[in-house]
Design a protein around this motif. Structure first.
Motif, short mmCIF file in Angstrom:
data_model
loop_
_atom_site.label_atom_id
_atom_site.label_comp_id
_atom_site.label_asym_id
_atom_site.label_seq_id
_atom_site.Cartn_x
_atom_site.Cartn_y
_atom_site.Cartn_z
N GLY B 159 0.67 -1.15 0.07
CA GLY B 159 -0.07 -0.11 0.09
C GLY B 159 0.86 1.26 0.09
O GLY B 159 0.73 2.27 -1.09
N TYR B 163 1.03 3.95 -3.41
CA TYR B 163 0.98 5.34 -2.94
C TYR B 163 1.83 6.13 -3.44
O TYR B 163 1.78 6.90 -4.20
CB TYR B 163 0.22 5.68 -1.53
CG TYR B 163 0.20 7.14 -1.58
CD1 TYR B 163 -0.95 7.67 -2.45
CD2 TYR B 163 1.03 7.82 -0.82
CE1 TYR B 163 -0.97 9.35 -2.17
CE2 TYR B 163 0.88 9.32 -0.46
CZ TYR B 163 0.04 9.92 -1.39
OH TYR B 163 0.06 11.16 -1.21
N SER B 177 -5.25 8.34 -5.16
CA SER B 177 -4.48 7.03 -5.07
C SER B 177 -4.54 6.25 -4.12
O SER B 177 -4.49 5.12 -4.03
CB SER B 177 -2.88 7.64 -4.91
OG SER B 177 -2.73 8.72 -5.63
N LEU B 178 -5.24 6.58 -3.00
CA LEU B 178 -5.69 5.83 -1.80
C LEU B 178 -6.40 4.56 -2.27
O LEU B 178 -6.13 3.45 -1.85
CB LEU B 178 -6.44 6.52 -0.75
CG LEU B 178 -6.81 5.83 0.46
CD1 LEU B 178 -5.61 5.77 1.42
CD2 LEU B 178 -7.98 6.45 1.21
N ALA B 181 -4.12 2.14 -4.09
CA ALA B 181 -3.14 1.41 -3.30
C ALA B 181 -3.88 0.27 -2.60
O ALA B 181 -3.70 -0.69 -2.53
CB ALA B 181 -2.50 2.60 -2.35
N SER B 334 -0.79 3.50 2.80
CA SER B 334 -0.95 4.82 2.05
C SER B 334 -0.80 5.74 2.84
O SER B 334 -0.29 6.91 2.53
CB SER B 334 -2.13 4.83 1.03
OG SER B 334 -2.49 3.73 0.43
N THR B 338 1.99 8.89 3.03
CA THR B 338 1.58 10.40 2.93
C THR B 338 1.96 11.05 4.32
O THR B 338 2.36 12.20 4.26
CB THR B 338 0.39 10.34 2.42
OG1 THR B 338 -0.11 11.75 2.10
CG2 THR B 338 -0.73 10.09 3.80
#
Lengths: 274, 437
Positions: B159, B163, B177-178, B181, B334, B338
């Motif tokens: 994940g 991402y 993207s979340l 992923a 993800s 981030t």
């Protein structure tokens, strides 16, 4: 000898052989199970009865032979080729186990709901509709609970519906396992020693339950049993197995008088059998 | 050594024997740890034997054990004593448990605006919340379906890297993207699960462990894609409907809303993102538990053979559990990427899998609230004792031993039925199976 169960059998086992290495557990066994009959498979310990069940329900793949199941609408299934869960789902063969296999940590009702897994998964659109709480699934679930309740009434366990299955007394667990199988709406019900460990009263109740299932649900029952009072009282047809070989096949009256059967059970020398 | 009084002489031989065994075990444990000290002399490694310290340690274990045996424990009921001492705690917990969930959610929602909340508390809360989410995700696999997965960190890594790569290469935002992923991690769950789920029990555990390591080693060595051990940096931060939470964003959050800039804004925003993701995980898993699919998972944990006899396709059912667990792991990954802005394979070692699994087991397999408590205790407690340095591992070990004795099946052991006819009665944990894979 042409008999009733040979005319239009629901299950036809032909030349079934099961070998485990050098051990021949079942040797060239053929028998038929009549539609809407109670058929008993009996024999001394180690005769290969449970192996037959495991072959029928796909837990073992037989070494040789054919197991043919024909539904009322004529559709045919060759069980030796199918996976266990396909046999249960599509061929609609249900079974119970010699050592009870309930979901002990789940409640009685949950046990009966798991048995209705396939129609419910379908209704929940593989969990997607169910996740959003769509009404189609809710209706299906309500119907499933109703069916479960119907069988709980039959086996006299409505009051204990919300108790864990492992908390039930032994006899009730046996009945629950049968009810769970019936929640699958099977066409052939295979029971592995359903009367084992039951007291005489429970044994009588079981007889009545099985006769009810045969007469009301119009399905075939195949059972393995050691308790002769159960076997002789309710069976329409009995097949006797000894060391993996069928030694007799017929009505209870016929079996009762068959010298081969008596020899197998009482251990008479082979020469003495005519 | 002090001789015990005659009134307890009857118990003496037994107590001496027990103390002797304890002393022997401590001797075996301490002989290298305490008995020998390594000195780093320039060029050579010297061993300094410390027999007196060793004797002291073993002797104090012997005497301590003897005293405990003679004066405090009647017979061998040490465990029972501890269990009964801690029983009121368990009962008290049972009384407050219905209010606990709403109270915890409310507390979590209000946390960023509490007067005592500062950057440090928010950072720890975000970390705890990430582990809660991971615990809930793994709970589907381990707690519900009963599949012992020791390589859960693999999906966390998939994940995070998905991402990071999608965002840095294609410039897609966090919110696009979340889900991608998550889906990729779920897909990997299926790909890994397909061969692995034929195995059961210990074998499954070993192979999942190996898969977890394999993903990490691939990440290290596939330099052209993952940048190897250097990791991926400058991973985009999440935006609030296109508003950036930075000082010079374009457009920036604080200018749009006309509030003064604070670096805390971004942290608070991250906190709410992980809270929402965790609550989503909880919602989906709790919902699934009451659906036929979730019931089949639990049935699988109870008895796989019975499931097959009831027409349940056990392979597919296990795969769904694996994939859904992996998907939530991917979401959490993800978020991790981030939040950190930088990821490298070092963040995805086996110890992560072990911690997540410990949270699930400690919380009580299958219990959602148990995971929350275990994550708070384990991750939060770990932070709390940061000043104790290496001794916090000792505290951690002690806590684990106490839990093992007091609640061998986890903090919350009872199981809530998924459907009921008249009244909902919790199922005692003693009846629930742990699953054999």
């Amino acid at each position: 000898m042409t008999t009733l169960w040979e005319k239009n059998p629901i299950l036809r086992v032909s030349h079934l052989t099961m070998r485990f290495g050098g051990l021949v557990a079942i040797d060239n066994l053929s028998f038929d199970t009549g539609r809407n009959d109670i058929t008993a498979l009996i024999g001394p310990n180690g005769a290969g009865k449970t192996t037959v069940f495991n072959c029928l329900t796909g837990f073992y793949k037989p070494t040789e032979g054919m197991i043919q199941l024909t539904h009322d609408d004529g559709s045919e299934f060759l069980l030796e080729r199918l996976d266990d869960h396909v046999i249960a789902r599509r061929a609609r063969v249900a079974r119970t186990f010699q050592n009870i296999r309930l979901f002990g940590g789940m409640t009685v009702l949950e046990n009966l709901m798991v048995a209705q897994h396939n129609p419910l998964v379908h209704a929940s659109r593989f969990a997607i509709a169910g996740l959003f709480g769509l009404s189609g699934y809710r209706t299906a679930e309500r119907e499933a609970v109703e069916l479960a309740k119907h069988w709980l009434e039959k086996i006299d366990l409505v009051d204990r519906a919300d108790d864990p299955a492992a908390d039930l007394p032994y006899g009730a667990q046996r009945r629950l396992e049968i009810a769970r199988s019936m929640c699958m709406k099977p066409l052939l019900l295979c029971l592995d020693e359903p009367a084992a460990g039951l007291n005489p009263r429970e044994s009588d109740q079981l007889n009545q339950l099985l006769l009810d299932i045969r007469d009301e649900e119009k399905i075939a029952i195949l059972l393995i049993e050691h308790d002769m009072s159960v076997v002789m009282e309710i069976s329409d047809h009995i097949a006797v197995l000894d060391y993996g070989i069928k030694i007799s096949d017929g009505t209870p009256e016929f079996i009762r008088a068959d010298p081969h059967v008596i020899a197998a059970y009482l251990g008479v020398e082979d020469e003495e059998v005519a | 050594m002090a001789q015990p009084a005659t009134s307890i002489s009857a118990r003496l031989p037994e107590a001496l024997k027990d103390a002797g065994i304890a002393a022997f075990i401590s001797l075996a444990l301490f002989v290298f740890i305490v008995g020998i000290r390594t000195l780093d002399d320039p060029g050579v490694l010297l061993l300094e034997p410390r027999p007196w310290l060793l004797a002291g340690a073993v002797g104090s274990v012997f005497i301590g054990r003897l005293i405990l045996n003679l004066f405090f424990w009647s017979g061998t009921e040490a465990e029972d004593a501890l269990t009964s001492a801690l029983a009121p705690v368990g009962r008290a917990f049972g009384r407050i448990s219905p209010w606990l969930t709403p109270a915890l959610v409310a507390f979590a929602v209000l946390l960023p605006f509490m007067p005592f909340t500062d950057r440090y508390i928010l950072d720890v809360s975000i970390m705890v919340m990430t582990y809660i989410m991971l615990g809930w995700g793994l709970n589907v696999v381990v707690g519900l379906a009963g599949l012992l997965d020791l390589g859960y960190v693999a999906f966390y890594a998939v994940g995070a890297y998905s991402y990071a790569l999608i965002a840095t290469h294609f410039g897609l935002s966090f919110w696009v993207s979340l889900p991608l992923a998550g889906l990729l991690a779920g897909l990997w769950g299926i790909i890994l699960g397909f061969p692995v789920l034929r195995l059961r029990g210990d074998y499954l555990a070993i192979v999942t462990l190996a898969f977890g390591e394999m993903i990490r080693i691939v990440l290290i060595n596939w330099y052209s894609l993952t940048n190897g051990p250097d990791g991926i940096s400058r991973i985009p931060r999440p935006t609030f409907f296109g508003l950036e939470l930075t000082r010079r964003g374009d457009p920036s959050f604080h200018e749009f809303f006309g509030i003064p800039y604070s670096p805390l804004n971004r942290i608070i925003y991250l906190f709410y993102i992980i809270l929402a993701l965790a609550l989503l995980t909880n919602f989906v898993t709790s919902r699934l538990r009451r659906l036929p699919l979730g019931r089949a998972w639990e049935a699988l944990r109870e008895d796989e053979i019975a499931c097959r006899s009831l027409g349940i396709n056990t392979r597919n059912t296990k795969l769904t559990a694996f994939a859904i667990g992996a998907m939530f792991g991917g979401f959490a990954g993800s978020f991790f990427a981030t939040r950190q802005g930088f990821i490298s394979p070092e963040s995805f070692t086996f110890i992560e899998s072990a911690i997540i699994l410990a949270i699930v087991v400690l919380g009580g397999m299958g219990s959602q609230i148990g995971v929350v408590i275990a994550a708070i205790v384990m991750i939060g407690g770990f932070e709390l004792f940061r000043e104790l340095e290496q001794y916090r591992m000792l505290m951690f070990g002690l806590a684990m031993v106490i839990i093992m004795i007091w609640r061998p099946r986890g903090l919350i052991t009872s199981r809530e039925p998924s459907v009921y006819l008249k009244e909902k009665k919790a199922v005692s944990g003693d009846l629930v199976q742990e699953g054999k894979g």
